[in-house]
Write a protein that holds these residues in place. Structure first.
Motif, mmCIF file in Angstrom:
data_model
loop_
_atom_site.group_PDB
_atom_site.id
_atom_site.type_symbol
_atom_site.label_atom_id
_atom_site.label_comp_id
_atom_site.label_asym_id
_atom_site.label_seq_id
_atom_site.Cartn_x
_atom_site.Cartn_y
_atom_site.Cartn_z
ATOM 1 N N GLY A 1 0.790 -1.220 0.000
ATOM 2 C CA GLY A 1 0.000 0.000 0.000
ATOM 3 C C GLY A 1 0.818 1.265 0.000
ATOM 4 N N GLY A 2 2.129 1.148 -0.233
ATOM 5 C CA GLY A 2 2.979 2.319 -0.294
ATOM 6 C C GLY A 2 3.402 2.880 1.052
ATOM 7 N N ARG A 3 3.024 2.209 2.139
ATOM 8 C CA ARG A 3 3.429 2.699 3.456
ATOM 9 C C ARG A 3 4.830 2.218 3.804
ATOM 10 N NH1 ARG A 3 -1.540 1.714 7.509
ATOM 11 N NH2 ARG A 3 -1.555 -0.348 6.560
ATOM 12 N N ARG A 4 5.419 2.878 4.788
ATOM 13 C CA ARG A 4 6.768 2.526 5.226
ATOM 14 C C ARG A 4 6.810 2.531 6.756
ATOM 15 N NH1 ARG A 4 11.404 5.748 2.429
ATOM 16 N NH2 ARG A 4 10.543 7.461 3.663
ATOM 17 N N ALA A 5 7.738 1.753 7.302
ATOM 18 C CA ALA A 5 7.919 1.700 8.755
ATOM 19 C C ALA A 5 9.404 1.721 9.068
ATOM 20 C CB ALA A 5 7.273 0.446 9.346
ATOM 21 N N LEU A 6 9.758 2.401 10.146
ATOM 22 C CA LEU A 6 11.134 2.396 10.628
ATOM 23 C C LEU A 6 11.274 1.277 11.662
ATOM 24 C CD1 LEU A 6 13.973 3.732 10.832
ATOM 25 C CD2 LEU A 6 13.029 5.130 12.700
ATOM 26 N N VAL A 7 12.180 0.348 11.407
ATOM 27 C CA VAL A 7 12.458 -0.751 12.335
ATOM 28 C C VAL A 7 13.871 -0.572 12.867
ATOM 29 C CG1 VAL A 7 12.589 -3.257 12.631
ATOM 30 C CG2 VAL A 7 10.910 -2.267 11.045
ATOM 31 N N MET A 8 14.025 -0.704 14.195
ATOM 32 C CA MET A 8 15.321 -0.501 14.839
ATOM 33 C C MET A 8 15.638 -1.671 15.762
ATOM 34 S SD MET A 8 14.754 3.471 15.921
ATOM 35 C CE MET A 8 13.040 3.135 16.350
ATOM 36 N N ASN A 9 16.925 -1.905 15.941
ATOM 37 C CA ASN A 9 17.438 -2.927 16.842
ATOM 38 C C ASN A 9 18.533 -2.275 17.689
ATOM 39 O OD1 ASN A 9 19.183 -6.126 16.322
ATOM 40 N ND2 ASN A 9 17.994 -5.438 18.052
ATOM 41 N N ALA A 10 18.407 -2.354 19.008
ATOM 42 C CA ALA A 10 19.430 -1.813 19.906
ATOM 43 C C ALA A 10 19.724 -2.855 20.973
ATOM 44 C CB ALA A 10 18.970 -0.502 20.543
ATOM 45 N N MET A 11 20.896 -2.770 21.591
ATOM 46 C CA MET A 11 21.283 -3.729 22.614
ATOM 47 C C MET A 11 21.593 -3.016 23.923
ATOM 48 S SD MET A 11 23.650 -7.069 22.149
ATOM 49 C CE MET A 11 25.310 -6.471 22.361
ATOM 50 N N GLY A 12 21.109 -3.589 25.021
ATOM 51 C CA GLY A 12 21.355 -3.020 26.333
ATOM 52 C C GLY A 12 22.799 -3.204 26.778
ATOM 53 N N ARG A 13 23.145 -2.499 27.866
ATOM 54 C CA ARG A 13 24.519 -2.553 28.375
ATOM 55 C C ARG A 13 24.614 -3.171 29.764
ATOM 56 N NH1 ARG A 13 27.114 3.302 27.160
ATOM 57 N NH2 ARG A 13 25.285 3.986 28.322
ATOM 58 N N LEU A 14 23.517 -3.256 30.514
ATOM 59 C CA LEU A 14 23.573 -3.891 31.829
ATOM 60 C C LEU A 14 23.724 -5.402 31.663
ATOM 61 C CD1 LEU A 14 20.845 -2.037 33.939
ATOM 62 C CD2 LEU A 14 23.318 -1.927 34.225
ATOM 63 N N PHE A 15 24.802 -5.964 32.196
ATOM 64 C CA PHE A 15 25.090 -7.405 32.121
ATOM 65 C C PHE A 15 25.276 -7.885 30.679
ATOM 66 C CE2 PHE A 15 21.893 -6.706 35.545
ATOM 67 C CZ PHE A 15 22.792 -6.646 36.598
ATOM 68 N N MET A 16 25.597 -6.967 29.783
ATOM 69 C CA MET A 16 25.805 -7.291 28.370
ATOM 70 C C MET A 16 27.152 -6.708 27.941
ATOM 71 S SD MET A 16 22.832 -8.771 27.309
ATOM 72 C CE MET A 16 22.481 -8.436 25.594
ATOM 73 N N ASP A 17 27.495 -6.864 26.663
ATOM 74 C CA ASP A 17 28.722 -6.268 26.145
ATOM 75 C C ASP A 17 28.671 -4.750 26.284
ATOM 76 O OD1 ASP A 17 29.646 -8.750 25.443
ATOM 77 O OD2 ASP A 17 28.912 -8.631 23.379
ATOM 78 N N PRO A 18 29.786 -4.103 26.606
ATOM 79 C CA PRO A 18 29.794 -2.642 26.796
ATOM 80 C C PRO A 18 29.808 -1.893 25.462
ATOM 81 C CG PRO A 18 31.989 -3.522 27.167
ATOM 82 C CD PRO A 18 31.101 -4.714 26.900
ATOM 83 N N LEU A 19 28.664 -1.816 24.821
ATOM 84 C CA LEU A 19 28.561 -1.123 23.545
ATOM 85 C C LEU A 19 28.312 0.366 23.761
ATOM 86 C CD1 LEU A 19 26.409 -3.636 21.468
ATOM 87 C CD2 LEU A 19 28.891 -3.524 21.701
ATOM 88 N N ASP A 20 28.114 1.086 22.662
ATOM 89 C CA ASP A 20 27.787 2.501 22.746
ATOM 90 C C ASP A 20 26.403 2.675 23.381
ATOM 91 O OD1 ASP A 20 30.193 2.949 21.515
ATOM 92 O OD2 ASP A 20 29.342 3.307 19.524
ATOM 93 N N ASP A 21 26.062 3.902 23.727
ATOM 94 C CA ASP A 21 24.818 4.206 24.428
ATOM 95 C C ASP A 21 23.608 3.904 23.539
ATOM 96 O OD1 ASP A 21 22.683 5.285 25.796
ATOM 97 O OD2 ASP A 21 23.624 7.217 26.175
ATOM 98 N N PRO A 22 22.740 2.931 23.918
ATOM 99 C CA PRO A 22 21.589 2.624 23.065
ATOM 100 C C PRO A 22 20.534 3.726 23.074
ATOM 101 C CG PRO A 22 21.478 1.366 25.100
ATOM 102 C CD PRO A 22 22.818 2.036 25.086
#
Length: 273
Positions: free
Chosen positions: A107-128
């Protein structure tokens, strides 16, 4: 817009259940957008390109990953070529792939999909949190906006960090849903500003297991506190677990949220159409 998000897909059991069920789910729930987290699809660790292709062919509009994103190294060249496959956006600059994508829908619509990862008890990545803020800065939801909806898969260990993410972007996103713990939470809700939220969507896999892995070997690690043989996914009947959201076309914010569970050992839950 009707959105279905399916939680961490684990092993062959989860893969087969989701690819078999997705075409009918799209029809019966009149879905506009389907997002699947598949970071555990390949024997519980990572995602192979052919598995990603099968999920997209079955009806997934986007696939998200997490801390096991790079466990199958052949995914690295594939993720550069496939914009619908997302890894956490808060990996350092220069990491292969992308963490956010605008997905074209019927129908011509669009959606923004995002994936981010937390930092508590996880790898120390950049600020999600700042990463998500940057990803949505160029977009506006709803009628007359750049996208009809915005969906965030927040792959994180701590429920506190997931809740903080939900409240931080309440009123700005259609859905904030957590993944990674493989256990569906019972707190699906629409936050005060209109964002649908669920701490964890659960997994698509065999629940006669330890979070999707064969229970004998996984349990032994807690008894002996030494590494044993490589963990293997449980291969019994899978439960498909996820969350359904219906948004307001004018605003992109949520009007309804409901859990989805089908098959396997958990009590069933199917959104009303």
């Amino acid at each position: 817009m009707r959105i279905l998000f399916l939680g961490d897909l684990v092993g062959r059991s989860g893969r087969d259940a989701v690819t078999a069920a997705l075409p009918n789910l799209r029809r019966s729930l009149h879905l506009d957008l389907v997002v699947v987290n598949a970071e555990n699809a390949s024997h519980g660790f990572g995602l192979a390109p052919e598995m990603a292709r099968a999920l997209l062919a079955a009806g997934a509009d986007a696939i998200t990953l997490g801390n096991h994103a790079w466990d199958r190294r052949e995914i690295i060249p594939f993720i550069e070529q496939e914009p619908r496959l997302l890894r956490p956006l808060n990996y350092p600059p220069g990491t292969p792939g992308r963490g956010a994508a605008v997905v074209d829908l019927a129908g011509g619509r669009r959606a923004l999909v995002m994936n981010a990862m937390g930092r508590l008890f996880m790898d120390p990545l950049d600020d999600p949190f700042r990463g998500v803020q940057q990803a949505i800065a160029a977009h506006r939801m709803g009628q007359g906006g750049t996208v009809a909806a915005m969906v965030l898969d927040f792959h994180a260990e701590a429920s506190s960090e997931k809740l903080a993410m939900g409240h931080s972007f309440d009123g700005k996103l259609s859905l904030v849903v957590g993944t990674h713990t493989h256990v569906p939470s019972a707190d699906h809700q629409i936050l005060p500003g209109g964002t649908a939220y669920m701490t964890d969507a659960g997994m698509c896999g065999d629940y006669d297991s330890v979070i999707g892995m064969e229970k004998g070997g996984a349990s032994l690690r807690f008894w002996k506190k030494v590494p044993g043989e490589r963990l293997a996914p449980a291969e019994g009947e899978a439960t498909i677990s996820g969350v359904f959201v219906e948004t307001d076309d004018a605003t992109g914010l949520a009007r309804r949220i409901a859990p989805l569970r089908m098959g396997g050992r958990l009590s069933p839950a199917m959104p009303a159409v």
